[in-house]
Write an enzyme that holds these catalytic residues in place. Structure first.
Site, mmCIF file in Angstrom:
data_model
loop_
_atom_site.group_PDB
_atom_site.id
_atom_site.type_symbol
_atom_site.label_atom_id
_atom_site.label_comp_id
_atom_site.label_asym_id
_atom_site.label_seq_id
_atom_site.Cartn_x
_atom_site.Cartn_y
_atom_site.Cartn_z
ATOM 1 N N LYS A 194 0.849 -1.198 0.000
ATOM 2 C CA LYS A 194 0.000 0.000 0.000
ATOM 3 C C LYS A 194 0.884 1.246 0.000
ATOM 4 O O LYS A 194 2.101 1.141 -0.071
ATOM 5 C CB LYS A 194 -0.942 -0.020 1.206
ATOM 6 C CG LYS A 194 -1.473 -1.392 1.593
ATOM 7 C CD LYS A 194 -2.346 -2.049 0.534
ATOM 8 C CE LYS A 194 -2.892 -3.374 1.090
ATOM 9 N NZ LYS A 194 -3.619 -4.160 0.109
HETATM 10 C C1 PLP Z 1 -4.344 -5.379 1.059
HETATM 11 C C2 PLP Z 1 -5.790 -5.423 1.231
HETATM 12 C C3 PLP Z 1 -6.372 -5.953 2.383
HETATM 13 C C4 PLP Z 1 -5.570 -6.622 3.461
HETATM 14 O O1 PLP Z 1 -4.700 -5.766 4.103
HETATM 15 P P1 PLP Z 1 -3.688 -6.376 5.207
HETATM 16 O O2 PLP Z 1 -3.242 -5.180 5.966
HETATM 17 O O3 PLP Z 1 -2.574 -7.017 4.436
HETATM 18 O O4 PLP Z 1 -4.441 -7.339 6.019
HETATM 19 C C5 PLP Z 1 -7.745 -5.894 2.513
HETATM 20 N N1 PLP Z 1 -8.512 -5.367 1.546
HETATM 21 C C6 PLP Z 1 -7.992 -4.853 0.415
HETATM 22 C C7 PLP Z 1 -8.894 -4.246 -0.604
HETATM 23 C C8 PLP Z 1 -6.617 -4.880 0.206
HETATM 24 O O5 PLP Z 1 -6.102 -4.404 -0.929
#
Ligand code: PLP
Length: 382
Positions: free
Chosen positions: A182
């Site tokens: 992210k």
């Molecule tokens: C990456 C992601 C998650 C999970 O995030 P984590 O912090 O790795 O648990 C959930 N929803 C979406 C849309 C994502 O892109």
């Protein structure tokens, strides 16, 4: 030839110094840095309350748990999302019900959600996919009169805006991710945002084994505190080591978003006129942070997406498939799915191009060139 990576986190000496400070302090688990990080994220996004967690996945789990969603309930989700969106309802014993998306933003709409609502629907998880804001107010107007809660999965969307305010600043429960894929990263990490003070208090307790008073507050107290465990909780605590990194990362958010948007503009300049390619762009009601530069191949273009990815790789360019469709995965074989024609088309026909802080114009040019050549070289096109 060096391979252009799909992404690279922007981490430097500042983060290392911040972690060193926490190590030297002797308090490494959830404590003052987590509280400071929560406050800073709230200030940056205009959100009243923030509750840090171990990940966005655990934040989604707690969100549904705190809303009282459980066995017998249905939760509407897009299949077109990272699988955590579908898994969250399953963790609380509820049934995920897949809704289709629309092709421009790759997000749920009020129309696609309406078709998935039923008498057992308790919540909808609206994803701002790849940072592209979803029209969440339209979905909330549909859900509110029916008593259906709206949770925003903003895992990818910190720094995006919706109707003139940051994503995360509204009245819904919102979840963020700080995974390195992210914009901002704490290694692993997440946060819940809410405008409801009582709900925030409950979420703080839930992430900490249901404890009425945090370990840090007990240590700081001058009088003896015996903690009580008021309900079944979890250990979903972020550490101060992570939060210290997050505080430094947050200071880079505006620069990150500005640079990503400038790089996206370069892609548009280079690829906007290539027939057969559909590029991401801001929706009329908001702006994206371009967490992923998600390109779609026209249905008529006679070339397979995976063949495009291979050709890019042969030229030293990493790419990734578009967003996964959970209902097509073996882990979801036991879930019934309605027809999801747009989802299935998008997951098959989209790919993600490299986009990262520090990427230069020459690299964007190399990617765009290779992709344009590949698409224009497709046989019998037009
Ligand atoms: C990456 C992601 C998650 C999970 O995030 P984590 O912090 O790795 O648990 C959930 N929803 C979406 C849309 C994502 O892109």
């Amino acid at each position: 030839m060096d391979v252009i990576p799909i992404m690279r986190p922007w981490l430097g000496a500042e983060e290392a110094v911040a972690v060193g400070g926490v190590l030297a302090s002797g308090w490494v688990a959830q404590g003052p840095k987590v509280a400071a990080f929560e406050g800073a994220v709230c200030a940056a996004l205009g959100a009243p309350h923030g509750v840090a967690t171990t990940s966005c996945t655990t934040a989604l789990h707690m969100a549904l748990h705190a809303l009282g969603v459980g066995p017998g309930a249905e939760v509407v989700v897009p299949s077109l999302s990272f699988i955590a969106t579908t898994n969250a309802p399953r963790y609380v014993g509820a049934r995920p019900v897949f809704a289709d998306v629309e092709p421009q933003t790759q997000n749920l709409t009020a129309e696609t959600v309406e078709r998935a609502l039923g008498p057992s629907t308790r919540a909808v998880i609206v994803v701002h996919q790849a940072g592209m804001p979803a029209d969440v107010d339209a979905i909330a107007s549909l859900c509110e009169p029916r008593g259906v809660a709206v949770v925003e999965d903003a895992a990818c969307a910190i720094g995006s805006t919706y109707r003139g305010r940051p994503v995360g600043a509204g009245d819904n429960l919102v979840t963020l991710s700080f995974h390195p894929r992210k914009l901002l990263t704490t290694g692993e990490g997440g946060m819940l945002l809410t405008s409801d003070a009582a709900l925030a208090r409950r979420l703080r307790r839930l992430r900490d084994h249901g404890m009425a008073v945090s370990a840090h507050d007990r240590h700081a107290s001058r009088s003896v505190v015996v903690e009580a465990y008021e309900e079944l909780g979890f250990n979903y605590r972020m550490t101060d080591l992570q939060a210290a990194v997050g505080l430094v990362q947050l200071g880079k958010l505006d620069a990150m978003v500005a640079e990503r948007r400038a790089l996206a503009e370069r892609y548009r300049d280079a690829l906007g006129d290539v027939p057969g390619l559909l590029l991401p762009t801001d929706p009329p009601y908001g702006t994206t942070n371009y967490q992923s530069y998600l390109v779609r191949l026209d249905d008529e273009l006679p070339i397979e997406r995976d063949a495009v990815m291979q050709e890019l790789l042969d030229r030293g360019i990493a790419s990734r498939r578009g967003i996964m469709a959970a209902h097509l995965e073996p882990a979801c074989a036991d879930l019934s799915a309605p027809e999801l024609p747009v989802t299935e088309r998008l997951t098959r026909r989209s790919l993600i191009l490299p986009l990262f802080h520090g990427m230069d114009a020459a690299q964007v040019g190399r990617v765009a060139d290779a992709l344009a050549r590949c698409v224009q070289g497709a046989p019998a096109w037009r």
